[in-house]
Motif scaffolding. Structure first.
Motif, PDB file in Angstrom:
ATOM      1  N   ILE A 122       0.869  -1.183   0.000  1.00 63.02           N
ATOM      2  CA  ILE A 122       0.000   0.000   0.000  1.00 63.02           C
ATOM      3  C   ILE A 122       0.898   1.222   0.000  1.00 63.02           C
ATOM      4  CG2 ILE A 122      -1.807   1.281   1.209  1.00 63.02           C
ATOM      5  CD1 ILE A 122      -2.412  -1.291   2.784  1.00 63.02           C
ATOM      6  N   LEU A 123       0.603   2.176  -0.886  1.00 65.11           N
ATOM      7  CA  LEU A 123       1.250   3.475  -0.818  1.00 65.11           C
ATOM      8  C   LEU A 123       0.240   4.456  -0.252  1.00 65.11           C
ATOM      9  CD1 LEU A 123       3.147   3.837  -4.222  1.00 65.11           C
ATOM     10  CD2 LEU A 123       3.935   2.801  -2.097  1.00 65.11           C
ATOM     11  N   LEU A 124       0.687   5.275   0.668  1.00 66.60           N
ATOM     12  CA  LEU A 124      -0.137   6.293   1.311  1.00 66.60           C
ATOM     13  C   LEU A 124       0.421   7.652   0.940  1.00 66.60           C
ATOM     14  CD1 LEU A 124      -2.211   7.280   3.516  1.00 66.60           C
ATOM     15  CD2 LEU A 124      -0.326   7.004   5.156  1.00 66.60           C
ATOM     16  N   GLY A 125      -0.397   8.480   0.301  1.00 66.06           N
ATOM     17  CA  GLY A 125       0.005   9.837  -0.023  1.00 66.06           C
ATOM     18  C   GLY A 125      -0.543  10.790   1.018  1.00 66.06           C
ATOM     19  N   THR A 126       0.288  11.714   1.467  1.00 68.91           N
ATOM     20  CA  THR A 126      -0.130  12.671   2.490  1.00 68.91           C
ATOM     21  C   THR A 126       0.072  14.093   1.977  1.00 68.91           C
ATOM     22  OG1 THR A 126       2.015  12.955   3.602  1.00 68.91           O
ATOM     23  CG2 THR A 126       0.699  11.034   4.237  1.00 68.91           C
ATOM     24  N   VAL A 127      -0.622  15.037   2.590  1.00 64.19           N
ATOM     25  CA  VAL A 127      -0.469  16.428   2.171  1.00 64.19           C
ATOM     26  C   VAL A 127       0.622  17.150   2.957  1.00 64.19           C
ATOM     27  CG1 VAL A 127      -2.801  16.672   1.297  1.00 64.19           C
ATOM     28  CG2 VAL A 127      -2.317  17.253   3.666  1.00 64.19           C
ATOM     29  N   ASN A 128       1.217  16.470   3.924  1.00 63.60           N
ATOM     30  CA  ASN A 128       2.244  17.145   4.715  1.00 63.60           C
ATOM     31  C   ASN A 128       3.558  16.387   4.815  1.00 63.60           C
ATOM     32  OD1 ASN A 128       1.100  15.150   6.279  1.00 63.60           O
ATOM     33  ND2 ASN A 128       1.108  16.336   8.165  1.00 63.60           N
ATOM     34  N   ASN A 129       3.584  15.102   4.543  1.00 61.26           N
ATOM     35  CA  ASN A 129       4.803  14.319   4.737  1.00 61.26           C
ATOM     36  C   ASN A 129       5.147  13.412   3.562  1.00 61.26           C
ATOM     37  OD1 ASN A 129       4.830  15.482   7.228  1.00 61.26           O
ATOM     38  ND2 ASN A 129       4.806  13.588   8.396  1.00 61.26           N
ATOM     39  N   GLY A 130       4.592  13.662   2.381  1.00 57.34           N
ATOM     40  CA  GLY A 130       4.964  12.868   1.215  1.00 57.34           C
ATOM     41  C   GLY A 130       4.316  11.499   1.177  1.00 57.34           C
ATOM     42  N   ILE A 131       5.118  10.497   0.855  1.00 57.26           N
ATOM     43  CA  ILE A 131       4.630   9.140   0.602  1.00 57.26           C
ATOM     44  C   ILE A 131       5.160   8.180   1.655  1.00 57.26           C
ATOM     45  CG2 ILE A 131       4.738   7.200  -1.034  1.00 57.26           C
ATOM     46  CD1 ILE A 131       4.898   9.307  -3.281  1.00 57.26           C
ATOM     47  N   ILE A 166       3.842   3.652 -10.734  1.00 50.30           N
ATOM     48  CA  ILE A 166       2.896   4.484  -9.998  1.00 50.30           C
ATOM     49  C   ILE A 166       3.227   5.942 -10.253  1.00 50.30           C
ATOM     50  CG2 ILE A 166       1.963   5.060  -7.712  1.00 50.30           C
ATOM     51  CD1 ILE A 166       1.460   2.146  -8.545  1.00 50.30           C
ATOM     52  N   ILE A 167       2.187   6.735 -10.492  1.00 48.04           N
ATOM     53  CA  ILE A 167       2.353   8.169 -10.671  1.00 48.04           C
ATOM     54  C   ILE A 167       1.633   8.870  -9.526  1.00 48.04           C
ATOM     55  CG2 ILE A 167       1.915  10.133 -12.193  1.00 48.04           C
ATOM     56  CD1 ILE A 167       1.894   8.047 -14.507  1.00 48.04           C
ATOM     57  N   ALA A 168       2.326   9.780  -8.888  1.00 43.25           N
ATOM     58  CA  ALA A 168       1.745  10.569  -7.797  1.00 43.25           C
ATOM     59  C   ALA A 168       1.416  11.960  -8.330  1.00 43.25           C
ATOM     60  CB  ALA A 168       2.718  10.675  -6.627  1.00 43.25           C
ATOM     61  N   GLY A 169       0.172  12.387  -8.129  1.00 43.20           N
ATOM     62  CA  GLY A 169      -0.216  13.751  -8.464  1.00 43.20           C
ATOM     63  C   GLY A 169       0.109  14.650  -7.296  1.00 43.20           C
ATOM     64  N   LEU A 170       0.959  15.617  -7.531  1.00 38.83           N
ATOM     65  CA  LEU A 170       1.427  16.511  -6.473  1.00 38.83           C
ATOM     66  C   LEU A 170       0.719  17.858  -6.586  1.00 38.83           C
ATOM     67  CD1 LEU A 170       5.206  15.689  -6.937  1.00 38.83           C
ATOM     68  CD2 LEU A 170       3.577  14.552  -5.406  1.00 38.83           C
ATOM     69  N   SER A 171       0.943  18.728  -5.638  1.00 38.59           N
ATOM     70  CA  SER A 171       0.301  20.047  -5.710  1.00 38.59           C
ATOM     71  C   SER A 171       0.846  20.861  -6.865  1.00 38.59           C
ATOM     72  CB  SER A 171       0.460  20.791  -4.385  1.00 38.59           C
ATOM     73  OG  SER A 171       1.820  20.959  -4.079  1.00 38.59           O
ATOM     74  N   ALA A 172       2.012  20.500  -7.401  1.00 36.78           N
ATOM     75  CA  ALA A 172       2.569  21.184  -8.561  1.00 36.78           C
ATOM     76  C   ALA A 172       3.333  20.165  -9.401  1.00 36.78           C
ATOM     77  CB  ALA A 172       3.475  22.334  -8.144  1.00 36.78           C
ATOM     78  N   GLY A 173       2.624  19.395 -10.215  1.00 35.41           N
ATOM     79  CA  GLY A 173       3.272  18.424 -11.083  1.00 35.41           C
ATOM     80  C   GLY A 173       3.034  16.998 -10.633  1.00 35.41           C
ATOM     81  N   ILE A 174       3.910  16.092 -11.117  1.00 33.11           N
ATOM     82  CA  ILE A 174       3.802  14.688 -10.772  1.00 33.11           C
ATOM     83  C   ILE A 174       5.164  14.154 -10.377  1.00 33.11           C
ATOM     84  CG2 ILE A 174       1.868  14.305 -12.359  1.00 33.11           C
ATOM     85  CD1 ILE A 174       3.960  12.742 -14.137  1.00 33.11           C
ATOM     86  N   ALA A 175       5.164  12.982  -9.766  1.00 35.19           N
ATOM     87  CA  ALA A 175       6.377  12.190  -9.530  1.00 35.19           C
ATOM     88  C   ALA A 175       5.995  10.763  -9.872  1.00 35.19           C
ATOM     89  CB  ALA A 175       6.828  12.298  -8.079  1.00 35.19           C
ATOM     90  N   GLU A 176       6.959   9.974 -10.355  1.00 38.45           N
ATOM     91  CA  GLU A 176       6.628   8.600 -10.691  1.00 38.45           C
ATOM     92  C   GLU A 176       7.711   7.657 -10.236  1.00 38.45           C
ATOM     93  OE1 GLU A 176       6.382   7.548 -14.874  1.00 38.45           O
ATOM     94  OE2 GLU A 176       7.886   9.038 -15.367  1.00 38.45           O
ATOM     95  N   THR A 177       7.305   6.398 -10.064  1.00 34.75           N
ATOM     96  CA  THR A 177       8.235   5.338  -9.722  1.00 34.75           C
ATOM     97  C   THR A 177       7.938   4.162 -10.642  1.00 34.75           C
ATOM     98  OG1 THR A 177       9.036   3.872  -7.964  1.00 34.75           O
ATOM     99  CG2 THR A 177       6.713   4.420  -7.901  1.00 34.75           C
ATOM    100  N   GLN A 178       8.980   3.409 -10.943  1.00 34.16           N
ATOM    101  CA  GLN A 178       8.854   2.197 -11.754  1.00 34.16           C
ATOM    102  C   GLN A 178       9.012   0.942 -10.896  1.00 34.16           C
ATOM    103  OE1 GLN A 178       8.108   2.029 -15.029  1.00 34.16           O
ATOM    104  NE2 GLN A 178       8.143   4.228 -15.405  1.00 34.16           N
ATOM    105  N   ASP A 179       9.223   1.126  -9.582  1.00 34.69           N
ATOM    106  CA  ASP A 179       9.489  -0.031  -8.724  1.00 34.69           C
ATOM    107  C   ASP A 179       8.437  -0.219  -7.622  1.00 34.69           C
ATOM    108  OD1 ASP A 179      10.095   1.934  -6.862  1.00 34.69           O
ATOM    109  OD2 ASP A 179      12.243   1.492  -6.806  1.00 34.69           O
ATOM    110  N   GLY A 180       7.266   0.387  -7.781  1.00 37.00           N
ATOM    111  CA  GLY A 180       6.190   0.177  -6.812  1.00 37.00           C
ATOM    112  C   GLY A 180       6.286   1.030  -5.569  1.00 37.00           C
ATOM    113  N   GLY A 181       7.209   1.943  -5.528  1.00 38.47           N
ATOM    114  CA  GLY A 181       7.233   2.808  -4.360  1.00 38.47           C
ATOM    115  C   GLY A 181       8.576   3.355  -4.062  1.00 38.47           C
TER     116      GLY A 181
END
Length: 181
Positions: A122-131, A166-181
């Motif tokens: 499970i990946l958890l995205g937060t608004v204050n501490n990232g992933i 996995i692609i993370a939608g950020l407050s300004a752009g995106i970040a992605e990983t190819q290894d599941g996290g």
């Protein structure tokens, strides 16, 4: 119905739907909502009768994300001054929910995604501490070796052909990983 025709199903106990998950073969929809006072932040809609039912135990909490695994559903609730953010788990297609393991301290959870073999992580995205990453269904959480620079994670998308992408939608752009996290 013809394409483009929509039917509205009003709600009375909440003001907006933040997340949804369809319950296969049950003709039901789980909805994470912005609840009115003393109402559950998690609702079940019977799509045949158009009746909403509140899931007990999550009163007065906003549920920004619900995800569905092979046999388990996960939901998160926002943190607020009275309650920390929390993970909720259902093993019966969303009928009943139990509080899950404790989330990392001082996080404001926003989104979840399943990744890895058999959606074990499970990946958890937060608004204050990232992933944060859990490799044991939420029992423990770690941070990625190389986290995104922007720590405000708003959403996730998983590649349907490669659940390690996995692609993370950020407050300004995106970040992605190819290894599941």
């Amino acid at each position: 119905p013809l394409p483009g025709q929509w039917t509205s199903i009003p709600a009375t106990d909440f003001t907006e739907i933040r997340s949804m998950a369809v319950v296969p073969k049950q003709n039901k929809l789980l909805a994470g909502v912005f609840p009115n006072k003393d109402v559950s932040g998690l609702q079940i809609l019977d799509l045949e009768s158009n009746q909403w039912t509140a899931v007990p135990g999550i009163e007065n909490h906003i549920v920004p994300d619900i995800i569905q695994g092979d046999t388990r559903y996960y939901a998160i609730q926002f943190s607020n001054p009275e309650n920390p953010g929390a993970l909720w788990i259902s093993d019966d297609q969303g009928v009943t929910w139990e509080p899950g393991p404790v989330l990392p301290e001082s996080v404001d959870p926003r989104c979840l995604v399943l990744t890895g073999d058999e959606n074990a992580n499970i990946l958890l995205g937060t608004v204050n501490n990232g992933i944060y990453i859990s490799e044991d269904q939420g029992e423990t959480w770690i941070t990625p070796d190389t986290p995104p620079e922007n720590m405000r994670v708003q959403s996730f998308a998983a590649d349907p052909e490669n659940n390690l992408h996995i692609i993370a939608g950020l407050s300004a752009g995106i970040a992605e990983t190819q290894d599941g996290g």
